[in-house]
Write an enzyme that holds these catalytic residues in place. Structure first.
Site, PDB file in Angstrom:
ATOM      1  N   ASP A 208       0.829  -1.199   0.000  1.00 53.09           N
ATOM      2  CA  ASP A 208       0.000   0.000   0.000  1.00 53.09           C
ATOM      3  C   ASP A 208       0.873   1.264   0.000  1.00 53.09           C
ATOM      4  OD1 ASP A 208      -2.807   0.973   0.354  1.00 53.09           O
ATOM      5  OD2 ASP A 208      -1.995   1.868   2.177  1.00 53.09           O
ATOM      6  N   GLU A 270      14.665 -15.151   0.529  1.00 53.09           N
ATOM      7  CA  GLU A 270      15.064 -16.245   1.439  1.00 53.09           C
ATOM      8  C   GLU A 270      14.046 -17.376   1.415  1.00 53.09           C
ATOM      9  OE1 GLU A 270      15.489 -14.872   5.442  1.00 53.09           O
ATOM     10  OE2 GLU A 270      16.637 -13.134   4.779  1.00 53.09           O
TER      11      GLU A 270
HETATM   12  C1  BGC Z   1      -5.492   2.142  -0.486  1.00 54.71           C
HETATM   13  C2  BGC Z   1      -6.647   2.939  -0.039  1.00 54.71           C
HETATM   14  C3  BGC Z   1      -6.310   3.522   1.316  1.00 54.71           C
HETATM   15  C4  BGC Z   1      -5.011   4.317   1.277  1.00 54.71           C
HETATM   16  C5  BGC Z   1      -4.477   4.580   2.639  1.00 54.71           C
HETATM   17  C6  BGC Z   1      -4.462   3.228  -0.645  1.00 54.71           C
HETATM   18  O1  BGC Z   1      -3.892   3.564  -1.670  1.00 54.71           O
HETATM   19  O2  BGC Z   1      -5.688   1.428  -1.662  1.00 54.71           O
HETATM   20  O3  BGC Z   1      -7.824   2.199  -0.002  1.00 54.71           O
HETATM   21  O4  BGC Z   1      -7.346   4.377   1.701  1.00 54.71           O
HETATM   22  O5  BGC Z   1      -4.019   3.616   0.607  1.00 54.71           O
HETATM   23  O6  BGC Z   1      -4.003   3.395   3.198  1.00 54.71           O
END
Ligand code: BGC
Length: 555
Positions: A208, A270
Site C-alpha cells: 500500500d 530467502e
Molecule cells: C489504499 C486505499 C487507502 C489508502 C491509505 C491506498 O492507496 O488502496 O484504499 O485508503 O491507501 O491506506
C-alpha cells in the site's frame, strides 16, 4: 508450490474482504465467507487472489488503518480462519497475496499509543513523524501539506501533561499516522511482519502507498501544480497537469523508498516458492513506475496509467506501447488493471460524460453520470481488450458480473473518510465497495445468510447476481470465463503485441500469438478482418463489428 515466475502472466483477482462474502450474517464479509466462495473463483479461472486488509483495525479507513499487523480483526475471523482459507485456495491452485500497509498505522496501534504517552523527544515518537508546530505558539501545522482525503495532513496532540503539544503527519486520515521510515526500528519491525506472513505461506504482498514512505528531508512546503485528490496526491495523474508533481511533491516517489524494497526483496528471496511484491505506486510517467520493478526491487507495479486511459483507440494504443516499453526495459512484465476498491468501477467510469477526478467518486449530484447500458458495453469491451494483453492482469471483485458503481447510496450509510474530510464535497469510494451479489433470491443477494449488508445493496443486484449469469451464454461472467480460458490456452500472457493495420481511427487491431484482437472504441460499425471469432464482448452481426465491442479472432 514451486517457483515458475507465475506472476509474469497471472490473472490476479482482488477480494475486498468486507464486501465479498459474509459467512456469519453480520453484514460484513469475512474469511470463512471467502473460503466458501473459492470454488467459484477457481471456476472463473484466476491464478491468484489479493486480499485487501483483514487485520486488527478500528476500520476508520476500511482496514487500511492497521492496529496489529500480525492478527486478524474479529470482524473477519481469526488467524485459524486465515490459515484455512489460504490452504483451501492453495488446494485449488490459487495463490494468495495479502496487503501490507507500511506507510502508516492506525492511531490505535500500540506503537502510536506509546509514542503519544512517551512524549516529546522520546524514541517512541521517533517511530512516527512528530514535529513542533509553526507560528508563535506552535499552534500552526509544521508545513502546508494536505491529506489525500482532504484537509490538513497534520493533527496536534494533547501531551501527557494535558497541554497542546506536537503535531503528527498523516498523509491520509488523522487516524492514520505516517511512520518515519528513516528510523531503523520501523524497518526492522516490518521485516518481522513480512516474515510472519511469509512463514504462514502467503505468495506475496500488495504494498500500500509504495510511493509515499520516505519524505523529503526537512519536510518542505509544497504547492501542488493543479487541483488534486488522486491517490497520487496533488494532481499526480490528472490530465492536463503540466508540471511533474512527482518531481516536486516532497512526499511522493522520493529516491529513498527504493532502498526499502531492495531490503524487502532480500527477505522474500530467502523463501521458496516465488513470493512477490506488487507496488501500489500512483506515480507518473510509466518510466518512473518502472523503477519500482527493477531486478532487485519489486516484481510488479500496478499500471494506473492504463486504468486512467479513456476508452479511445489512440490513447489505448499509446498507453499499451508505453507500458510494454517501460516495464520491459527493466525486465518486468507489464500489469493491467481497470478497477479496484479506490476508483469508480469501470462499468460506470468509461461512460462518464464529464471529467471526474480519481478518488472523488460519483454520487447523485455528479455532473455527467453514465448511461449504464453504454457503460456495460464499454466495460465488457475494455475487459476483453485487457485480458488479451501480454503480462499480468488484475481484476476487482464484481467486475466479472459487470457491476456498475452504486451512485445512490444514502449519505448516512457512507463510510469513506474522504466523504467526511471534505464535508460531502467528494463522495469518495463507497460506491465501488458495495457487497457483491451471488444469488438473485438470497437475502443480501447471497452475500450472506441474512439481509444484513454494511453498505446497502441496490435492487439491480438481483439481475446481476452470479447465479443469473452462470452458464448464460452472453453474460459478463461467461465472457470473463471464456477470456481466461482462451488466454491460458493461447499463452497470451507470455505473448507480445504486433500492431496491424486499422480500418478506422477508432479501432485498434493487433496480433498476440495466435490471436488477433480488434477493439472498436467508436460508435460506427466496421468490417472485421479474416479469422474465426473466438470471443466477442458483445453481439456481432456476421462480419460487422459494432461500436464499443472487442473481438478475438483466430490468426
Ligand atoms: C489504499 C486505499 C487507502 C489508502 C491509505 C491506498 O492507496 O488502496 O484504499 O485508503 O491507501 O491506506
Amino acid at each position: 508450490m514451486t517457483g515458475t515466475e507465475w506472476w509474469r502472466t497471472a490473472v490476479i483477482y482482488q477480494i475486498y474482504p468486507r464486501s465479498f462474502a459474509d459467512a456469519n450474517g453480520d453484514g460484513m464479509g469475512d474469511l470463512a465467507g471467502i473460503r466458501s466462495r473459492l470454488p467459484q473463483l477457481a471456476e472463473l479461472g484466476v491464478d491468484a487472489i489479493w486480499l485487501s486488509p483483514f487485520y486488527t483495525s478500528p476500520q476508520r479507513d476500511a482496514g487500511y488503518d492497521v492496529a496489529d499487523y500480525c492478527d486478524v480483526d474479529p470482524l473477519f475471523g481469526t488467524l485459524a480462519d486465515y490459515d484455512e482459507m489460504q490452504a483451501a485456495a492453495h488446494a485449488l491452485g490459487i495463490r494468495v497475496i495479502v496487503d501490507i500497509v507500511p506507510n502508516h498505522s492506525s492511531s490505535d496501534h500500540p506503537w502510536f499509543q506509546a509514542a503519544l504517552a512517551a512524549g516529546h523527544g522520546s524514541p517512541e515518537r521517533a517511530h512516527y513523524i512528530f514535529r513542533d508546530g509553526s507560528g508563535e505558539n506552535g499552534d500552526l501545522p509544521p508545513n502546508n501539506w494536505q491529506s489525500v482525503f482532504g484537509g490538513n495532513a497534520w493533527t496536534r496532540v494533547i501531551e501527557p501533561d494535558g497541554t497542546a503539544g506536537q503535531w503528527y503527519l498523516h498523509l491520509f486520515d488523522s487516524t492514520q499516522p505516517d511512520f518515519d521510515w528513516d528510523n531503523e526500528w520501523v524497518r526492522s519491525q516490518f521485516r518481522g511482519v513480512l516474515r510472519f506472513w511469509l512463514d504462514r505461506g502467503v505468495d506475496g504482498f500488495r504494498v500500500d502507498v509504495a510511493h509515499g514512505m520516505i519524505k523529503a528531508k526537512g519536510l518542505p512546503d509544497y504547492t501542488p501544480p493543479a487541483e488534486g485528490g488522486s491517490m497520487g496526491g496533488a494532481g499526480a495523474l490528472e490530465p492536463g497537469v503540466v508540471a511533474d508533481p512527482i518531481a516536486t511533491a516532497p512526499y511522493w516517489a522520493q529516491d529513498g523508498v527504493h532502498d526499502i524494497y531492495r531490503d524487502w526483496r532480500l527477505v522474500l528471496d530467502e523463501y521458496e516458492g516465488d513470493r512477490i511484491l506488487a507496488a501500489e505506486a500512483w506515480v507518473d510517467p510509466l518510466e518512473h513506475v518502472a523503477r519500482w520493478v527493477r531486478a532487485d526491487e519489486m516484481h510488479q507495479a500496478f499500471n494506473f496509467a492504463y486504468l486512467e486511459t479513456p476508452w479511445k483507440a489512440d490513447d489505448l494504443r499509446s498507453v499499451i506501447d508505453r507500458s510494454l516499453a517501460a516495464f520491459s526495459a527493466v525486465g518486468a512484465p507489464s500489469t493491467w488493471v481497470l478497477s479496484n476498491h479506490d476508483v469508480v468501477r469501470h462499468a460506470s467510469r468509461l461512460a462518464l460524460t464529464a471529467d471526474n477526478l480519481q478518488g472523488h467518486g460519483i454520487g447523485p449530484n455528479t455532473v455527467g453520470l453514465p448511461d449504464t447500458v453504454v457503460g456495460l458495453r464499454r466495460a465488457r469491451a475494455a475487459s476483453a481488450l485487457m485480458l488479451s494483453l501480454p503480462g499480468s492482469s488484475y481484476l476487482y471483485q464484481g467486475e466479472e458480473l459487470g457491476l456498475p458503481e452504486v451512485v445512490d447510496l444514502p449519505d448516512a450509510s457512507r463510510e469513506d473518510p474522504t466523504w467526511f474530510r471534505t464535508n460531502g464535497e467528494r463522495y469518495g469510494r463507497d460506491g465501488c465497495r458495495v457487497p457483491i451479489p451471488w444469488e438473485a433470491d438470497g437475502p443480501s443477494y447471497g452475500f450472506g445468510p441474512t439481509a444484513a449488508s454494511w453498505l446497502p445493496q441496490p435492487g439491480m443486484w438481483a439481475g446481476l447476481a452470479r447465479d443469473q449469469q452462470d452458464g448464460v451464454a452472453d453474460s459478463t461472467l461467461e465472457l470473463y470465463k471464456l477470456a481466461l480460458t482462451l488466454r491460458r490456452e493461447n499463452f497470451l500472457g507470455l505473448g507480445s503485441v504486433e500492431w496491424l493495420d486499422s480500418p478506422s481511427d477508432d479501432v485498434i487491431v493487433f496480433r498476440n500469438g495466435n490471436v488477433v484482437v480488434v477493439a472498436n472504441t467508436g460508435d460506427q460499425p466496421i468490417e472485421l478482418p479474416a479469422g474465426d471469432i473466438l470471443l466477442a464482448s458483445g453481439a456481432v452481426d456476421g462480419r460487422t463489428l459494432p461500436g464499443d465491442t472487442t473481438v478475438w479472432l483466430s490468426a
